[in-house]
Design a protein around this motif. Structure first.
Motif, PDB file in Angstrom:
ATOM      1  N   SER A 182       0.846  -1.189   0.000  1.00  0.00           N
ATOM      2  CA  SER A 182       0.000   0.000   0.000  1.00  0.00           C
ATOM      3  C   SER A 182       0.885   1.244   0.000  1.00  0.00           C
ATOM      4  O   SER A 182       2.071   1.188   0.321  1.00  0.00           O
ATOM      5  CB  SER A 182      -0.899   0.018   1.238  1.00  0.00           C
ATOM      6  N   ASP A 183       0.288   2.390  -0.342  1.00  0.00           N
ATOM      7  CA  ASP A 183       1.031   3.639  -0.186  1.00  0.00           C
ATOM      8  C   ASP A 183       1.343   3.863   1.291  1.00  0.00           C
ATOM      9  O   ASP A 183       2.453   4.204   1.667  1.00  0.00           O
ATOM     10  CB  ASP A 183       0.219   4.808  -0.745  1.00  0.00           C
ATOM     11  N   LYS A 242      -7.583   2.628   7.842  1.00  0.00           N
ATOM     12  CA  LYS A 242      -7.636   3.318   6.552  1.00  0.00           C
ATOM     13  C   LYS A 242      -6.473   2.857   5.682  1.00  0.00           C
ATOM     14  O   LYS A 242      -5.357   2.668   6.176  1.00  0.00           O
ATOM     15  CB  LYS A 242      -7.572   4.842   6.727  1.00  0.00           C
ATOM     16  N   TYR A 244      -4.328   3.840   2.232  1.00  0.00           N
ATOM     17  CA  TYR A 244      -4.009   4.868   1.250  1.00  0.00           C
ATOM     18  C   TYR A 244      -3.439   4.169   0.018  1.00  0.00           C
ATOM     19  O   TYR A 244      -2.418   3.491   0.095  1.00  0.00           O
ATOM     20  CB  TYR A 244      -3.002   5.859   1.819  1.00  0.00           C
TER      21      TYR A 244
END
Length: 309
Positions: A182-183, A242, A244
């Protein structure tokens, strides 16, 4: 989203991520905004979902949430639950849910009564105390815990940590990131009492979050501001809040030594137990005596009285 603790192949994992394509077909969507009843402010990271049914999410930074529900998959008595540390839990039967996917419904949560006698431990006090390490600090070469797919918010990886009957003040949590596709990923650290079959009763009564970037390596989380003292086994873990980027691909090291770990795939989902597996989660502690506890209690009580005057 799949959350597993098992031997792992990087090539298979990368291929799986590239090939994965989820489509959600839901007849109804529940939209809402969660508020604090006293401050009227919105509440982020509230756990929302159908209890033990694999459908859930968490509210975003603005307190908003979106939850797709197919009524045909649930009975009228299934429960849509809203829970958050420091607030009273809200339970609503599916038969009472307003399925209106064009309007944001207002969800108001009431704060729980605060405990004013919370222990307060100063850094100066801890310098003279004996330090110790509890948990699992040796990463295995062929065991991993990971989130993959599109990421179901509220999913957790938790490991049970055994301690002796002495009082341990929890100072720092450490865990090891092997890969992050993931970022970046935002997680919440949860600490539970260890006397139950599954992680249920949270010791950490405030939101403690950590942003995990792309870099591999050890991650340290400061627990000292939360004044956590344990004298029995406890469980500690990470919850996905979350993602990103387009997908989540966070790979965490697991330990080669046996213990008990738990996972759930989504917010308010059912816990599953993994016996014989442990994530590489370990905690620096300071051992406290009865005299130390008395000093801490007296100091905390005096601080509380000063605040109330």
């Amino acid at each position: 989203m799949i959350l597993e603790l098992k031997p792992f192949s990087y090539h298979f994992f990368f291929y799986f991520l590239c090939a994965l394509n989820f489509s959600v077909f839901a007849q109804n969507q529940v939209r809402g905004v969660v508020f604090d009843s006293d401050t009227k402010e919105t509440l982020p990271f509230v756990n929302i979902g159908i209890v033990n049914k694999g459908v859930g999410t968490v509210s975003n930074f603005d307190g908003k949430f979106y939850l797709d529900i197919d009524e045909a998959d649930f009975s009228k008595n299934d429960i849509l639950q809203f829970s958050s540390v420091g607030y009273k839990t809200i339970e609503v039967k599916i038969s009472e849910v307003n399925f209106n996917n064009t309007l944001f419904q207002k969800i108001v949560m009431q704060p729980e009564a605060m405990q004013l006698n919370e222990a307060i431990v100063s850094a100066k006090f801890l310098k003279s105390k004996k330090g110790d390490v509890v948990g699992f600090s040796y990463p295995s070469k062929n065991k991993f815990g990971y989130w993959k797919g599109d990421g179901s918010l509220g999913a957790e990886l938790v490991t049970r940590i055994s301690v002796d009957k002495k009082r341990h003040y929890l100072k720092n949590l450490h865990f090891y990131v092997n890969e992050n596709y993931s970022d970046s990923v935002l997680v919440r650290i949860n600490v539970y009492k260890g006397g139950t079959i599954y992680p249920e009763d949270k010791l950490l009564k405030k939101n403690l979050t950590k942003m995990i970037g792309k870099s591999a390596g050890m991650v340290t989380v400061d627990l000292k501001p939360y004044n956590l003292i344990v004298d029995e086994d406890f469980s500690i873990g990470l919850e996905l809040l979350k993602v990103y980027g387009k997908r989540v691909g966070l790979v965490l090291a697991a330990d080669y030594r046996p213990s008990t770990s738990y996972r759930r795939y989504v917010s308010q989902g059912q816990w599953k137990t993994f016996r014989g597996d442990a994530m590489t989660f370990y905690v620096n502690t300071s051992t406290l005596s009865d005299g130390d506890i008395s000093q801490i209690s007296d100091y905390s009580r005096n601080k509380t009285l000063l605040k109330l005057q």
